[in-house]
Design an enzyme around this catalytic site. Structure first.
Site, PDB file in Angstrom:
ATOM      1  N   SER A   1      60.043  28.287 -23.471  1.00  0.00           N
ATOM      2  CA  SER A   1      60.406  28.445 -24.614  1.00  0.00           C
ATOM      3  C   SER A   1      60.101  27.173 -25.611  1.00  0.00           C
ATOM      4  O   SER A   1      60.536  26.317 -25.306  1.00  0.00           O
ATOM      5  CB  SER A   1      61.702  28.929 -25.033  1.00  0.00           C
ATOM      6  OG  SER A   1      62.100  28.933 -26.484  1.00  0.00           O
TER       7      SER A   1
ATOM      8  N   GLY B   1      59.532  32.912 -23.089  1.00  0.00           N
ATOM      9  CA  GLY B   1      59.321  32.173 -21.699  1.00  0.00           C
ATOM     10  C   GLY B   1      60.766  31.943 -21.076  1.00  0.00           C
ATOM     11  O   GLY B   1      61.751  32.427 -21.669  1.00  0.00           O
TER      12      GLY B   1
END
Length: 1054
Positions: free
Chosen positions: A226, A500
């Site tokens: 992320s 992610g």
């Protein structure tokens, strides 16, 4: 001057070609091509006899199977021995790849072959060791394969297509600032092949070219933590593909604008990323046969609904809420009764309301413009904004206790009234749905009041349901506009942008699902980069390099294993009435402590060792989020609302209840089961494409430009498998080509003619000619495997040869053959000239005559050439003239089109002006009508007074009664007449002269009014006169009596 040798040369070439074809036809066609020697095996071949080469003949045509997938062509082989032992491996039913294999059997091509195999023991050995055999298809092409299984007298031979190798891995580092490497000039440079530096555009270009050349669907797999920049990388990929296939300007623009809508509704600020995607999406861009974009489709996965009602400190909810509060126009704010973001409980529970450097109001204006681009009407936009405002007002609804049993009901405050109005129901209906539920029993329905927590959960569930349904509705509107056209060929490039890997201080059910999805995607990466790579080496007889990599299969088993796995145990507790978050944690620890990737912790916490590191999960609210149920009373409430969107959401929910319990859309399915099913479908879809991997790297945790944290970067590279992939590429054979492809591309580089036309022999000769070391390549059954750098040497040599022109197309056939042809042509030309000269000498006795004939013959040839030149020039001139005429016609058409556009614009302007005039006329007519009605009001009052006066004097003034009655009758008639005329004039169907007619009517009314006032005044005067006379008579009668009364009052009583 042209020579007759041109025709002779062409004929000679045809003759030599026919001889070559005849020589080739004399070769036996039943023999397959020669295989290179297989690497020595340590195993000992069992005793048995294998026929020299079976004679396979194709009986049926083949059909292509699934696109982009490792297709297998199963061929039935008949033999004269009976061996009905069928070998079959057990498969894990939970694997998405096994699902693909099972579902794809019907679509694979089956070609029945006939032949003779001897020695049943050998067949068993070939199956066990996966040794290869040759089979010939119906088109005469020999293909190699492995015996898959046998049944009776038939054997099934599988042929791999070799499309399993993944493309290069791009490392994309997030710069945390704007860099000028993605503009239009860079796009043009990659389109024109002016640069080949590593870039997202290069990956997209490679995928596009392979799709067009091979007809295989492609996919771009974007991975990373992320905040690593996956969303922006996906935008750049879409931007380049839109530039490559920009055949339809509208679709191209709309595809690029989808990110604005999806980011507003699906992205938010987290502790790790200011624009984090809280959902996964797969963007499919479809192309025509010409390579032009013909449509697109977006598939979404697992929107984080809990973010609507619950926020961690320092995080924000979805961007659209803050953009609406900051940028809504005044008219919209009044309709929604909208307040600032800090006045809504759902948004104010976090201390973060703004993002540095981001203008929410400006983003909302852009969002509104994008809605217009996607042709979403103003009415639908208003309904969508009403749903967003309703969600915010739901968060402000409070509850108060009504008895001593902690039962509550919703308070009748501003939040309840506004939420009900925006949804389209009555406040008391919403209050009842949020405060109680009905339970059906044998005796009837029982109303059960909610406790405080139950009421809050019901309110939050309604808010989450409305927002998630609105998100799905928006995606559906986008897909309807980007719908694939009729020119769709089945070719597509998919771009996967999914959340992610995440690891926070407190990780809940959302991180649990997100990290599970990343584990499965990492398995897909390992499968294509490592497992299928090594499998291809083994199947093609290559001593591949074994690379050790971190296989995450154990972690996937921890999630997916049945009946004891994280997902199975989580779903099992949903059906247990006594289960709670604490019992769930204890149950996981008791059943999974023996697994390597599981770690038990204190309390409700358990840990999972993921490929990217260990993550601790808190089971708080796991069961509630996994169930995600909505009370039937709330669904019934939405179905009875006045708004179109709430009814649509409720109908969709009710339709899902009719689905089978095993369906992914069924409400009976848990959130984790639905997510797992969608994830498996995603993996099956990706398996049918050729993947290209882009690994996004987050350089530092502070999100600052120019800062690199080595430990963070190295950890991401190691966990994503990039380091193992680089090591494998260096030690393995990343470049591979079939023997035929290699011979076709580099065979002309041979200096000496190779008598054998076998592609394998040509390929080996080329490698030996350039002194390639044996360790730099290996020869497989079907392909050549080359080390890094070797293909670059061959390409440089190929470019050099093509640029210098040393080897032409004729030279490819061999210098010896070319020399022989030239010599033969010279001899033939000499013989023809001598024969011609001898004949001419015999026929013409005098030398002077002979001298005249030769120039005549030459002049005739020259004349013929000149005639041809003149004809060619005339034809060229005619074509140029036709071209000029077409250009003129085109210009005329363009001028006409331009003129028509201008006329259309003028007509539109006139229509607009006419509409404005009509609106002004309607306003004036309404104003005049009002004025007329106001002026008739005093007349009606005067008439009433006259009636009253007439009534009082009716008996005494009988002679005047007819006059007043006539005035009353006249007033009623004129009033009705004027009202009818006004209604006729103000009708929409009236013409443009309605305003003039209204003016005439006004003048006529004023004239009648003036005359009527005069006559009314006269009548009033007459009535007053008679009233005065009557009052005088009454006074005369009263005054004499008054004197007698006074006299009587003056006497004293007796």
């Amino acid at each position: 001057m042209l020579s007759p040798t041109t025709l002779a040369r062409s004929s000679l070439e045809e003759m030599l070609e026919s001889l070559r074809l005849r020589d080739n036809s004399d070769r036996p066609k039943d023999l397959p091509p020669a295989l290179p020697s297989r690497p020595p095996s340590r195993a000992r071949i069992r005793s048995g006899r294998w026929s020299a080469q079976p004679n396979f003949n194709t009986d049926s045509n083949s059909e292509s199977g699934g696109e982009g997938q490792r297709k297998e062509n199963e061929l039935r082989v008949k033999r004269n021995t009976f061996w009905n032992k069928k070998r079959r491996k057990d498969v894990n039913v939970d694997s998405p790849y096994n699902v693909v294999a099972v579902e794809g059997i019907e679509g694979e091509e089956r070609v029945e072959e006939t032949g003779v195999l001897e020695g049943s023991d050998n067949i068993g050995y070939f199956i066990e060791k996966k040794l290869r055999v040759w089979c010939r298809q119906s088109n005469g092409v020999w293909v190699s394969g492995t015996i898959h299984s046998t049944s009776g007298e038939e054997s099934f031979v599988s042929l791999a297509n070799g499309n399993s190798k993944a493309g290069p891995i791009l490392i994309a580092v997030n710069p945390f600032k704007d860099v000028q490497i993605n503009g239009k000039d860079i796009v043009t440079a990659y389109k024109q092949k002016a640069t080949d530096k590593p870039h997202v555009f290069a990956i997209a270009e490679n995928a596009y070219n392979e799709m067009m050349n091979d007809g295989v669907n492609q996919s771009l797999m974007i991975s990373g933590e992320s905040g690593a920049g996956k969303t922006e990388t996906a935008k750049f990929a879409v931007q380049y593909l839109a530039a490559l296939g920009g055949g339809n300007v509208g679709i191209e623009c709309q595809i690029l604008q989808t990110s604005c809508l999806l980011e507003a509704f699906g992205n938010s600020k987290t502790s790790m990323n200011d624009n984090s995607s809280r959902f996964g999406k797969l963007i499919e861009i479809h192309f025509t046969a010409a390579g032009k974009i013909c449509g697109s489709k977006i598939r979404t996965f697992l929107l984080e609904k809990s973010r609507v009602v619950q926020l961690a400190n320092g995080e924000r909810s979805y961007h659209i809420f803050y953009q609406l509060c900051a940028g809504a126009p005044q008219a919209l704010r009044e309709r929604l009764n909208l307040k600032m973001a800090n006045e809504y409980n759902y948004l104010a529970q976090s201390d973060c309301l703004v993002i540095n450097g981001v203008d929410d109001a400006q983003r909302f204006l852009k969002f509104m413009e994008t809605l217009d681009i996607f042709q979403i009407s103003k009415g639908e936009q208003d309904q969508a904004f009403a749903m967003l405002a309703a969600v915010l007002w739901l968060g402000n609804i409070s509850f108060h206790a009504i008895d001593y049993e902690n039962h509550v009901e919703a308070s009748n405050d501003e939040a309840l009234i506004n939420a009900a109005r925006l949804i389209g129901c009555e406040p008391h209906e919403l209050k009842e749905a949020l405060s109680a539920r009905r339970i059906q029993t044998e005796e009837g329905n029982i109303v059960e009041k909610f406790t405080m927590q139950q009421a809050i959960d019901a309110r939050d569930a309604l808010a989450k349901f409305i927002y998630a349904s609105l998100f799905d509705w928006l995606v559906e509107q986008i897909n309807n506009l980007l719908e694939v056209g009729k020119q769709h060929t089945g070719w597509s490039i998919s771009i996967l942008d999914i959340y992610g890997f995440e690891s926070f201080k407190k990780n809940s059910f959302e991180q649990f699902c997100i990290n599970y999805a990343n584990e499965r995607l990492q398995q897909h990466f390992n499968r294509h980069i490592f497992k299928l790579e090594q499998e291809e080496y083994e199947l093609d007889g290559i001593d591949g390099v074994k690379v050790d990599f971190a296989d995450n299969q154990e972690c996937l088993d921890l999630f997916e294993k049945k009946p004891i796995g994280l997902l199975s145990l989580l779903d099992e507790d949903l059906h247990s009435p006594d289960a709670n978050d604490a019992t769930l944690a204890n149950k996981l620890k008791q059943n999974l402590n023996g697994m390597a990737c599981f770690k038990g912790d204190k309390g409700r916490v358990f840990g999972v060792r993921h490929f990217a590191g260990e993550v601790l999960y808190d089971t708080n609210d796991f069961l509630k989020k996994n169930q995600d149920s909505l009370n039937p009373e709330l669904i019934e409430l939405l179905s009875s609302c006045n708004g179109q969107l709430p009814q649509l959401f409720a109908i969709k929910m009710l339709n899902q209840t009719l689905e089978p319990a095993t369906s992914l859309d069924s409400p009976n399915q848990s959130v984790s089961a639905k997510f797992k099913g969608k994830l498996f479908k995603l993996m099956q879809r990706l398996e049918k494409t050729k993947p290209h991997f882009i690994c996004c790297i987050k350089p530092n945790r502070k999100q600052l430009p120019g800062m690199y944290e080595e430990d963070l970067v190295s950890q991401q590279l190691r966990c994503s498998g990039v380091l193992e992939a680089v090591r494998m590429s260096r030690s393995g054979y990343p470049t591979r080509m079939t023997h035929q492809e290699f011979a076709d591309r580099y065979g002309f580089l041979l200096l000496e003619t190779n008598e054998s036309q076998d592609p394998l022999s040509i390929s080996v000769a080329v490698l030996k000619q350039f002194n390639m070391l044996p360790g730099m390549y290996q020869i497989g059954y079907t392909k050549l495997y080359l080390r890094i750098g070797l293909i670059g040497v061959l390409e440089d040599r190929r470019k050099q040869v093509l640029q210098t022109g040393k080897y032409t197309d004729e030279a490819n056939k061999g210098s010896t053959l070319l020399t022989a042809i030239i010599g033969l042509q010279s001899v033939i030309r000499g013989c023809l000239v001598r024969k011609h000269f001898s004949n001419s000498h015999k026929l013409i006795p005098s030398r002077s005559k002979q001298k005249l004939d030769i120039p005549n013959e030459q002049s005739s040839a020259m004349a013929e050439l000149q005639r041809r030149v003149v004809d060619a020039e005339a034809s060229l001139g005619q074509k140029q003239q036709e071209n000029a005429t077409l250009q003129e016609q085109l210009q005329q058409y363009e001028a006409k089109m331009k003129k028509m556009d201008e006329q259309l614009q003028q007509s539109e302007a006139k229509m607009k002006k006419t509409e404005e005039q009509l609106q002004q006329s309607e306003a004036k007519m309404k104003k005049t009508e009002e004025m007329l009605r106001k002026q008739t009001a005093p007349l009606q009052a005067s008439l009433a007074a006259a009636k009253k006066s007439e009534g009082s004097a009716m008996e005494e003034v009988g002679g005047r009664e007819n006059g007043v009655s006539s005035l009353v009758k006249e007033f009623e008639q004129q009033k009705q007449s004027f009202e009818d005329d006004i209604n006729k004039t103000t009708q929409p169907a009236s013409n443009m002269n309605s305003y003039e007619e209204l003016r005439k009517l006004k003048r006529r009314f004023r004239a009648w009014k003036k005359d009527y006032k005069v006559r009314l005044k006269e009548t009033k005067a007459i009535v007053r006169k008679h009233r005065h006379q009557d009052s005088d008579k009454t006074r005369k009668k009263w005054w004499p009596n008054r004197g007698k009364v006074l006299q009587n009052c003056g006497k004293s009583p007796s």
